[in-house]
Design a protein around this motif. Sequence first.
Motif, PDB file in Angstrom:
ATOM      1  N   LEU A 160      38.791  43.206  25.185  1.00  0.00           N
ATOM      2  CA  LEU A 160      37.784  42.235  25.604  1.00  0.00           C
ATOM      3  C   LEU A 160      38.433  41.015  26.247  1.00  0.00           C
ATOM      4  O   LEU A 160      37.927  40.481  27.240  1.00  0.00           O
ATOM      5  N   ASP A 161      39.554  40.583  25.708  1.00  0.00           N
ATOM      6  CA  ASP A 161      40.253  39.440  26.305  1.00  0.00           C
ATOM      7  C   ASP A 161      40.703  39.764  27.726  1.00  0.00           C
ATOM      8  O   ASP A 161      40.607  38.927  28.628  1.00  0.00           O
ATOM      9  N   ALA A 162      41.189  40.974  27.942  1.00  0.00           N
ATOM     10  CA  ALA A 162      41.642  41.375  29.270  1.00  0.00           C
ATOM     11  C   ALA A 162      40.477  41.374  30.256  1.00  0.00           C
ATOM     12  O   ALA A 162      40.630  40.948  31.410  1.00  0.00           O
ATOM     13  N   LEU A 163      39.304  41.835  29.835  1.00  0.00           N
ATOM     14  CA  LEU A 163      38.150  41.864  30.724  1.00  0.00           C
ATOM     15  C   LEU A 163      37.715  40.452  31.098  1.00  0.00           C
ATOM     16  O   LEU A 163      37.346  40.189  32.257  1.00  0.00           O
ATOM     17  N   LYS A 164      37.769  39.540  30.153  1.00  0.00           N
ATOM     18  CA  LYS A 164      37.380  38.160  30.450  1.00  0.00           C
ATOM     19  C   LYS A 164      38.355  37.517  31.437  1.00  0.00           C
ATOM     20  O   LYS A 164      37.941  36.796  32.360  1.00  0.00           O
ATOM     21  N   VAL A 165      39.640  37.796  31.274  1.00  0.00           N
ATOM     22  CA  VAL A 165      40.640  37.272  32.203  1.00  0.00           C
ATOM     23  C   VAL A 165      40.420  37.859  33.594  1.00  0.00           C
ATOM     24  O   VAL A 165      40.436  37.135  34.610  1.00  0.00           O
ATOM     25  N   LEU A 166      40.214  39.157  33.662  1.00  0.00           N
ATOM     26  CA  LEU A 166      40.028  39.807  34.956  1.00  0.00           C
ATOM     27  C   LEU A 166      38.766  39.304  35.643  1.00  0.00           C
ATOM     28  O   LEU A 166      38.765  39.082  36.864  1.00  0.00           O
ATOM     29  N   LEU A 167      37.699  39.106  34.889  1.00  0.00           N
ATOM     30  CA  LEU A 167      36.459  38.605  35.479  1.00  0.00           C
ATOM     31  C   LEU A 167      36.683  37.243  36.125  1.00  0.00           C
ATOM     32  O   LEU A 167      36.139  36.966  37.201  1.00  0.00           O
ATOM     33  N   SER A 168      37.510  36.402  35.507  1.00  0.00           N
ATOM     34  CA  SER A 168      37.779  35.079  36.075  1.00  0.00           C
ATOM     35  C   SER A 168      38.538  35.172  37.395  1.00  0.00           C
ATOM     36  O   SER A 168      38.498  34.235  38.199  1.00  0.00           O
ATOM     37  N   ARG A 169      39.219  36.278  37.620  1.00  0.00           N
ATOM     38  CA  ARG A 169      39.941  36.478  38.877  1.00  0.00           C
ATOM     39  C   ARG A 169      39.052  37.092  39.952  1.00  0.00           C
ATOM     40  O   ARG A 169      39.266  36.870  41.140  1.00  0.00           O
ATOM     41  N   ILE A 170      38.077  37.876  39.522  1.00  0.00           N
ATOM     42  CA  ILE A 170      37.190  38.560  40.465  1.00  0.00           C
ATOM     43  C   ILE A 170      36.092  37.628  40.957  1.00  0.00           C
ATOM     44  O   ILE A 170      35.743  37.621  42.144  1.00  0.00           O
ATOM     45  N   VAL A 171      35.514  36.854  40.038  1.00  0.00           N
ATOM     46  CA  VAL A 171      34.374  35.990  40.357  1.00  0.00           C
ATOM     47  C   VAL A 171      34.771  34.537  40.146  1.00  0.00           C
ATOM     48  O   VAL A 171      35.208  34.157  39.055  1.00  0.00           O
ATOM     49  N   ARG A 172      34.603  33.750  41.192  1.00  0.00           N
ATOM     50  CA  ARG A 172      34.902  32.318  41.117  1.00  0.00           C
ATOM     51  C   ARG A 172      33.720  31.546  41.686  1.00  0.00           C
ATOM     52  O   ARG A 172      33.289  31.810  42.799  1.00  0.00           O
ATOM     53  N   ASN A 173      33.221  30.622  40.882  1.00  0.00           N
ATOM     54  CA  ASN A 173      32.047  29.839  41.280  1.00  0.00           C
ATOM     55  C   ASN A 173      30.871  30.740  41.659  1.00  0.00           C
ATOM     56  O   ASN A 173      30.118  30.450  42.595  1.00  0.00           O
ATOM     57  N   GLY A 174      30.732  31.826  40.904  1.00  0.00           N
ATOM     58  CA  GLY A 174      29.606  32.721  41.110  1.00  0.00           C
ATOM     59  C   GLY A 174      29.692  33.592  42.346  1.00  0.00           C
ATOM     60  O   GLY A 174      28.714  34.259  42.711  1.00  0.00           O
ATOM     61  N   ARG A 175      30.850  33.658  42.989  1.00  0.00           N
ATOM     62  CA  ARG A 175      31.025  34.446  44.213  1.00  0.00           C
ATOM     63  C   ARG A 175      32.234  35.358  44.067  1.00  0.00           C
ATOM     64  O   ARG A 175      33.165  35.088  43.305  1.00  0.00           O
ATOM     65  N   GLN A 176      32.214  36.453  44.816  1.00  0.00           N
ATOM     66  CA  GLN A 176      33.361  37.348  44.844  1.00  0.00           C
ATOM     67  C   GLN A 176      34.053  37.236  46.192  1.00  0.00           C
ATOM     68  O   GLN A 176      33.453  36.824  47.191  1.00  0.00           O
TER      69      GLN A 176
END
Length: 255
Positions: free
Chosen positions: A174-190
């Motif tokens: 779960l920690d890895a998914l949260k980190v990866l999500l922060s890299r994929i989506v920034r300010n609500g955009r991809q």
Amino acid sequence: MVNPMDSVNLFADETGEGPSALVLLHGFGGSHHIWDEVRTFLDPSDHILAYDLPGHGQSLEALGEGAAPQFAKLILADLEQRGVSHAHVVGHSLGGAVAVLMGLFQPQRISRLTLLGPGGFGPEINAALLKDLAHAASAEEIASSLRAMATPDFVPPGSAIRQMAAERAVPGQLDALKVLLSRIVRNGRQGAFTPEQLASLSMPVTLVWGELDPVLPFVQAEGAPASFHLVRQSGCGHMLPLEAPEAMASIITRD
């Protein structure tokens, strides 16, 4: 040239063998098991490599510091190490963005791309749904998240829910998914590919998109290059491998 040793912690479920392969790449928060039902409609004698993307499943430790570009390089390195010279790459969501990058990085190795609701075709993305998926741990939370990313009447397969729950029980997942999500989506955009990048893909590209996709809007498909073969999947949302596995298998194997 990428370093084959970079792929040491990358997992792929492999059937068959040979220099040509069908490569299956799942989306954010999934694993190679997302293709289980699709694979029941494919020829079991074919050379198939269904990967766990870095930070997911049995490739959890391969996450590193990057996201889609790093993932593409790792998979290309793994294909080189396995002696695969020609690959038909099928990517769903995040896996679709990775597939496009593979086609841009090493077009001589990628014979065809089949992209199912791929990331990177426009900046719009439903970040809230991805956040819910990244935090879903229990079977109930996972089922609710999958339904929200599909269509209102979609019933996620029990086997898929149980598999995802088991994967998320692994320490660090779960920690890895949260980190990866922060890299994929920034300010609500991809991040998004430029029209020039997509148009430069030299191999045949089939683009499949659910008309009811609540994660990545269907309008992104309509902006794809005219050279892409667009398949509108009516009555489907974002989770195409789970919502329409037989149809996806038919599209994958279509000449």
